[in-house]
Design an enzyme around this catalytic site. Structure first.
Site, mmCIF file in Angstrom:
data_model
loop_
_atom_site.group_PDB
_atom_site.id
_atom_site.type_symbol
_atom_site.label_atom_id
_atom_site.label_comp_id
_atom_site.label_asym_id
_atom_site.label_seq_id
_atom_site.Cartn_x
_atom_site.Cartn_y
_atom_site.Cartn_z
ATOM 1 N N GLU A 52 -0.714 1.199 -0.486
ATOM 2 C CA GLU A 52 -1.880 1.529 -0.284
ATOM 3 C C GLU A 52 -3.014 0.234 -0.274
ATOM 4 O O GLU A 52 -3.679 0.362 0.541
ATOM 5 C CB GLU A 52 -2.583 2.332 -1.517
ATOM 6 C CG GLU A 52 -1.993 3.802 -1.619
ATOM 7 C CD GLU A 52 -2.458 4.542 -2.695
ATOM 8 O OE1 GLU A 52 -2.492 6.019 -2.569
ATOM 9 O OE2 GLU A 52 -2.896 4.130 -3.737
ATOM 10 N N ASP A 111 -6.400 4.112 -0.095
ATOM 11 C CA ASP A 111 -5.735 5.305 -0.380
ATOM 12 C C ASP A 111 -6.969 6.319 0.343
ATOM 13 O O ASP A 111 -6.433 7.103 0.871
ATOM 14 C CB ASP A 111 -6.342 5.429 -1.974
ATOM 15 C CG ASP A 111 -6.312 6.719 -2.166
ATOM 16 O OD1 ASP A 111 -5.047 7.506 -2.306
ATOM 17 O OD2 ASP A 111 -7.301 7.458 -2.564
#
Length: 234
Positions: free
Chosen positions: A122, A50
């Site tokens: 992610e 992320d």
């Protein structure tokens, strides 16, 4: 998916052979880890991925649009990193078919859930950053996003898909979109909602961690469909 297929994905994504253990961790859903008594899952790599994605997008947008204020850049970055977008890209490269997931989740198609695919994307980015470095990861992200988002500033028009869908449906058919909750479930810390939206016989289904998020996702899908079909939804 079995662990035997991990080298196949690793080769596709450019992972060195001696770093495939990172990719295996990125592909390990917590339900699979619990069922197989593993002491790891992909949540830590998701956290890292992320952050990696955020800096890549931030850097790209900063230099691509020197005339835009901070507020607009933040909105575009958020749209590029939202759950629906990352799930779409995960499907595009087939990540869901490689996910190691528990039997219960597998039976209810958990490997194709928007939130799961977003987290998976992610986590794979986090593993790629550790295994291949930032330059390789940046190149991968730029090439992948360029196919669907050649000019990301256009995403500013997509930040209110429910409003755009209502405006278009009322203007063309004089009707209001109808939203219906199809199903919801999941644990308290990771709920999921599937919502259907209908407009004059056209249907789209969206998923999210709240009913509102699922409605936004469904509306966005129908807006994109109408944009292609009627060439004018703005």
């Amino acid at each position: 998916m079995s662990v035997e297929k991990i080298p196949e994905l690793g080769k596709k994504l450019g992972f060195p052979a001696d770093k495939l253990f990172l990719l295996q961790e990125a592909l390990t859903h917590r339900t699979y880890a619990v069922e197989n008594a593993l002491d790891y899952d992909n949540q830590r790599l998701e956290f890292l991925g992320d952050a990696v994605l955020e800096i890549i997008h931030t850097e790209y947008l900063y230099f691509r649009y020197p005339e835009l204020p901070e507020g607009d850049l933040t909105k575009i970055r958020s749209a590029l990193s939202c759950e629906g977008t990352l799930a779409q890209l995960a499907r595009q490269i087939g990540l869901g078919s490689y996910l190691l997931i528990g039997n219960g989740e597998k039976e209810c198609s958990g490997n194709d859930r928007e939130s799961t695919l977003c987290d998976l994307f992610e986590s794979v980015l986090g593993a790629m950053y550790l295994a291949c470095g930032m330059a390789h990861t940046r190149k991968f992200v730029h090439e992948l996003f360029r196919e669907d988002f050649s000019d990301p500033v256009q995403l500013l028009d997509d930040l209110n898909p429910k409003g755009r869908l209502q405006e278009f449906s009322q203007g063309r058919w004089h009707v209001t979109p109808e939203y219906r909750l199809l199903r919801n479930g999941g644990p308290q810390h990771a709920p999921y909602f599937d919502v259907e939206v209908r407009v004059d016989g056209f249907v789209a289904i969206g998923s999210g961690m709240s009913r509102k998020a699922a409605e936004v996702c469904a509306a966005g899908k129908l807006v994109k469909f109408f944009s292609r079909r009627f060439k004018k939804t703005r």
